[in-house]
Design a protein around this motif. Structure first.
Motif, PDB file in Angstrom:
ATOM      1  N   ASN A   1      14.980  -6.272  35.235  1.00  0.00           N
ATOM      2  CA  ASN A   1      14.086  -7.068  36.082  1.00  0.00           C
ATOM      3  C   ASN A   1      12.653  -7.022  35.565  1.00  0.00           C
ATOM      4  O   ASN A   1      11.923  -8.020  35.618  1.00  0.00           O
ATOM      5  N   MET A   2      12.240  -5.848  35.066  1.00  0.00           N
ATOM      6  CA  MET A   2      10.881  -5.703  34.553  1.00  0.00           C
ATOM      7  C   MET A   2      10.659  -6.603  33.343  1.00  0.00           C
ATOM      8  O   MET A   2       9.572  -7.179  33.180  1.00  0.00           O
ATOM      9  N   ASP A   3      11.664  -6.746  32.514  1.00  0.00           N
ATOM     10  CA  ASP A   3      11.576  -7.674  31.385  1.00  0.00           C
ATOM     11  C   ASP A   3      11.285  -9.092  31.879  1.00  0.00           C
ATOM     12  O   ASP A   3      10.421  -9.791  31.338  1.00  0.00           O
ATOM     13  N   GLY A   4      12.016  -9.513  32.909  1.00  0.00           N
ATOM     14  CA  GLY A   4      11.822 -10.853  33.450  1.00  0.00           C
ATOM     15  C   GLY A   4      10.433 -11.045  34.032  1.00  0.00           C
ATOM     16  O   GLY A   4       9.792 -12.089  33.822  1.00  0.00           O
ATOM     17  N   PHE A   5       9.935 -10.052  34.765  1.00  0.00           N
ATOM     18  CA  PHE A   5       8.607 -10.158  35.365  1.00  0.00           C
ATOM     19  C   PHE A   5       7.522 -10.207  34.296  1.00  0.00           C
ATOM     20  O   PHE A   5       6.554 -10.969  34.415  1.00  0.00           O
ATOM     21  N   LEU A   6       7.667  -9.404  33.249  1.00  0.00           N
ATOM     22  CA  LEU A   6       6.665  -9.407  32.187  1.00  0.00           C
ATOM     23  C   LEU A   6       6.666 -10.734  31.428  1.00  0.00           C
ATOM     24  O   LEU A   6       5.607 -11.248  31.053  1.00  0.00           O
TER      25      LEU A   6
ATOM     26  N   VAL B   1       8.954  -1.354  27.841  1.00  0.00           N
ATOM     27  CA  VAL B   1      10.130  -1.585  28.682  1.00  0.00           C
ATOM     28  C   VAL B   1      11.382  -1.755  27.825  1.00  0.00           C
ATOM     29  O   VAL B   1      12.455  -1.249  28.166  1.00  0.00           O
ATOM     30  N   ASP B   2      11.258  -2.438  26.679  1.00  0.00           N
ATOM     31  CA  ASP B   2      12.406  -2.632  25.795  1.00  0.00           C
ATOM     32  C   ASP B   2      12.909  -1.300  25.240  1.00  0.00           C
ATOM     33  O   ASP B   2      14.113  -1.101  25.079  1.00  0.00           O
ATOM     34  N   ILE B   3      11.992  -0.378  24.937  1.00  0.00           N
ATOM     35  CA  ILE B   3      12.394   0.951  24.480  1.00  0.00           C
ATOM     36  C   ILE B   3      13.185   1.658  25.577  1.00  0.00           C
ATOM     37  O   ILE B   3      14.253   2.244  25.329  1.00  0.00           O
ATOM     38  N   CYS B   4      12.672   1.627  26.788  1.00  0.00           N
ATOM     39  CA  CYS B   4      13.356   2.277  27.919  1.00  0.00           C
ATOM     40  C   CYS B   4      14.682   1.586  28.214  1.00  0.00           C
ATOM     41  O   CYS B   4      15.689   2.250  28.509  1.00  0.00           O
ATOM     42  N   PHE B   5      14.701   0.254  28.150  1.00  0.00           N
ATOM     43  CA  PHE B   5      15.899  -0.522  28.437  1.00  0.00           C
ATOM     44  C   PHE B   5      17.038  -0.132  27.492  1.00  0.00           C
ATOM     45  O   PHE B   5      18.172   0.117  27.919  1.00  0.00           O
ATOM     46  N   SER B   6      16.726  -0.047  26.199  1.00  0.00           N
ATOM     47  CA  SER B   6      17.739   0.342  25.220  1.00  0.00           C
ATOM     48  C   SER B   6      18.167   1.789  25.409  1.00  0.00           C
ATOM     49  O   SER B   6      19.346   2.126  25.229  1.00  0.00           O
TER      50      SER B   6
ATOM     51  N   PHE C   1      21.526  -9.199  25.830  1.00  0.00           N
ATOM     52  CA  PHE C   1      20.238  -8.867  26.436  1.00  0.00           C
ATOM     53  C   PHE C   1      20.012  -7.361  26.593  1.00  0.00           C
ATOM     54  O   PHE C   1      18.894  -6.958  26.902  1.00  0.00           O
ATOM     55  N   THR C   2      21.040  -6.534  26.372  1.00  0.00           N
ATOM     56  CA  THR C   2      20.815  -5.084  26.421  1.00  0.00           C
ATOM     57  C   THR C   2      20.541  -4.492  25.050  1.00  0.00           C
ATOM     58  O   THR C   2      19.851  -3.477  24.941  1.00  0.00           O
ATOM     59  N   VAL C   3      21.076  -5.099  23.999  1.00  0.00           N
ATOM     60  CA  VAL C   3      20.949  -4.548  22.650  1.00  0.00           C
ATOM     61  C   VAL C   3      20.181  -5.487  21.730  1.00  0.00           C
ATOM     62  O   VAL C   3      19.231  -5.081  21.045  1.00  0.00           O
ATOM     63  N   VAL C   4      20.568  -6.764  21.706  1.00  0.00           N
ATOM     64  CA  VAL C   4      20.002  -7.696  20.731  1.00  0.00           C
ATOM     65  C   VAL C   4      18.564  -8.088  21.089  1.00  0.00           C
ATOM     66  O   VAL C   4      17.674  -8.078  20.232  1.00  0.00           O
ATOM     67  N   THR C   5      18.318  -8.436  22.363  1.00  0.00           N
ATOM     68  CA  THR C   5      16.976  -8.895  22.747  1.00  0.00           C
ATOM     69  C   THR C   5      15.891  -7.841  22.509  1.00  0.00           C
ATOM     70  O   THR C   5      14.857  -8.156  21.912  1.00  0.00           O
ATOM     71  N   PRO C   6      16.069  -6.581  22.939  1.00  0.00           N
ATOM     72  CA  PRO C   6      15.044  -5.578  22.614  1.00  0.00           C
ATOM     73  C   PRO C   6      14.876  -5.368  21.116  1.00  0.00           C
ATOM     74  O   PRO C   6      13.791  -4.982  20.667  1.00  0.00           O
ATOM     75  N   LEU C   7      15.934  -5.633  20.332  1.00  0.00           N
ATOM     76  CA  LEU C   7      15.859  -5.480  18.883  1.00  0.00           C
ATOM     77  C   LEU C   7      15.013  -6.572  18.241  1.00  0.00           C
ATOM     78  O   LEU C   7      14.165  -6.294  17.373  1.00  0.00           O
ATOM     79  N   VAL C   8      15.227  -7.820  18.663  1.00  0.00           N
ATOM     80  CA  VAL C   8      14.564  -8.941  17.983  1.00  0.00           C
ATOM     81  C   VAL C   8      13.167  -9.228  18.512  1.00  0.00           C
ATOM     82  O   VAL C   8      12.393  -9.904  17.830  1.00  0.00           O
TER      83      VAL C   8
ATOM     84  N   LEU D   1      16.574 -16.556  24.936  1.00  0.00           N
ATOM     85  CA  LEU D   1      17.601 -15.566  24.615  1.00  0.00           C
ATOM     86  C   LEU D   1      17.899 -14.668  25.806  1.00  0.00           C
ATOM     87  O   LEU D   1      19.065 -14.388  26.119  1.00  0.00           O
ATOM     88  N   PHE D   2      16.853 -14.250  26.495  1.00  0.00           N
ATOM     89  CA  PHE D   2      17.002 -13.303  27.606  1.00  0.00           C
ATOM     90  C   PHE D   2      17.647 -13.949  28.823  1.00  0.00           C
ATOM     91  O   PHE D   2      18.683 -13.495  29.318  1.00  0.00           O
ATOM     92  N   TYR D   3      17.069 -15.045  29.299  1.00  0.00           N
ATOM     93  CA  TYR D   3      17.571 -15.666  30.519  1.00  0.00           C
ATOM     94  C   TYR D   3      18.878 -16.412  30.303  1.00  0.00           C
ATOM     95  O   TYR D   3      19.697 -16.524  31.216  1.00  0.00           O
ATOM     96  N   GLY D   4      19.085 -16.920  29.105  1.00  0.00           N
ATOM     97  CA  GLY D   4      20.350 -17.607  28.838  1.00  0.00           C
ATOM     98  C   GLY D   4      21.548 -16.714  29.040  1.00  0.00           C
ATOM     99  O   GLY D   4      22.567 -17.119  29.628  1.00  0.00           O
ATOM    100  N   ALA D   5      21.444 -15.455  28.577  1.00  0.00           N
ATOM    101  CA  ALA D   5      22.551 -14.511  28.732  1.00  0.00           C
ATOM    102  C   ALA D   5      22.663 -14.002  30.170  1.00  0.00           C
ATOM    103  O   ALA D   5      23.760 -13.896  30.722  1.00  0.00           O
ATOM    104  N   ILE D   6      21.528 -13.701  30.794  1.00  0.00           N
ATOM    105  CA  ILE D   6      21.551 -13.109  32.140  1.00  0.00           C
ATOM    106  C   ILE D   6      22.104 -14.074  33.180  1.00  0.00           C
ATOM    107  O   ILE D   6      22.966 -13.711  33.998  1.00  0.00           O
TER     108      ILE D   6
END
Length: 307
Positions: free
Chosen positions: A109-114, A69-74, A277-284, A250-255
């Protein structure tokens, strides 16, 4: 506004994060490097989990899905921004923008559910270790992921259809590097009350339900951990949750700081939070989960040595 004065736009202008050309060069280099690392890191996670039989467990199954999902998100946002910079263009068509919004909402949303499902997995592993294999059956794991995909796609479809019904007039400049729903809503010359209402109701439920499940899971986890008599047992239990808690924060704090407010209040600070959460979170994410996990580091080491 009179209908005669309305000019329907064929697309939008993505102005990026900075209006200065020298700064845009720096942003381009950073985004390109971060995107390549994101793709490589998450692909390594997926490859390591697929090749190592020891990692064929529910926890790593969910982690492999999170990396996918992170690959697709980015890939929804960054490649278009990079392409526009190379071509010297800032435009994105109306259709491309709506498609970008749809997949952006789906994957966020898929990130949050996972993350929520992974919290439940940790709850079962720590609070019910003897029943773990019975409770986290492979069929249940697949079902949880499948249901998450269905819910997130329906939610994205709802907001995209509500966006399509709006009228966009002569102002089409978006101060962002992709079609973020809130900046796009601010450009509409239609009434966006229904859109904002759906964000607070349906969107709030979709965002806060996984978050609530994470909070409840960790309340039970910490109550169980505090009853462990040895300090070593406490450290071992918490070590399995540290990576997940870091990603969740990191994810929910920004969203929650960006999307749980009316679209009219969207500002430059929210743009920066969106980048997190669009660039940094999938990276780290790959680094957080691999550097703190001995099994994952061992699997990655085997892949590197084979290569």
């Amino acid at each position: 506004m009179d209908r005669d004065n309305e000019t329907m736009v064929a697309g939008f202008l993505l102005l990026g994060l900075s209006g200065k050309s020298e700064q845009e060069e720096v942003v381009f280099g950073m985004f390109l490097g971060m995107y390549m690392v994101t793709i490589s890191g998450n692909l390594l996670i997926i490859l390591a989990i697929s090749c190592d039989p020891r990692l064929h467990t529910p926890m790593y199954f969910f982690l492999a899905n999170l990396s996918s999902v992170d690959i697709c998100f980015s890939s929804v946002t960054i490649p278009k921004a990079l392409m526009n910079h190379v071509l010297g263009s800032k435009s994105i068509s109306y259709t491309e923008c709506m498609i970008q919004i749809y997949f952006f909402i789906t994957f966020i949303n898929m990130d949050g559910f996972l993350l929520s499902v992974m919290a439940y997995d940790r709850y079962v592993a720590i609070c019910h270790p003897l029943h773990y294999t019975m409770m986290m059956r492979p069929r249940l794991c697949v079902l949880l992921v499948a249901v998450s995909w269905v819910i997130t796609n329906l939610h994205a479809l709802l907001h995209t259809l509500l966006m399509v019904r709006l009228t966009f007039c002569s102002h089409n400049a978006v101060h962002h590097f992709f079609c973020d729903p809130y900046p796009i809503l601010k450009l509409s010359c239609s009434d966006t009350f229904i859109n904002d209402l759906m964000v607070f109701t349906v969107g709030g439920v979709i965002f806060l339900t996984p978050f609530s499940c994470i909070v409840v899971s960790y309340v039970y986890i910490f109550s169980k951990v505090l009853k462990i008599p040895s300090a070593r047992g406490i450290r071992k239990a918490l070590s399995t949750c540290g990576s997940h808690l870091t990603v969740v924060s990191l994810f929910y704090g920004a969203i929650l700081g960006v999307y749980m407010r009316p679209s009219s209040t969207y500002s430059l600070q929210d743009t920066v939070a969106t980048v997190i959460f669009t660039v940094v979170t999938p990276l780290v994410n790959p680094f957080i989960y691999s550097l703190r996990n001995q099994d994952m580091k061992g699997a990655l080491r085997k892949i590197i040595l084979r290569s």
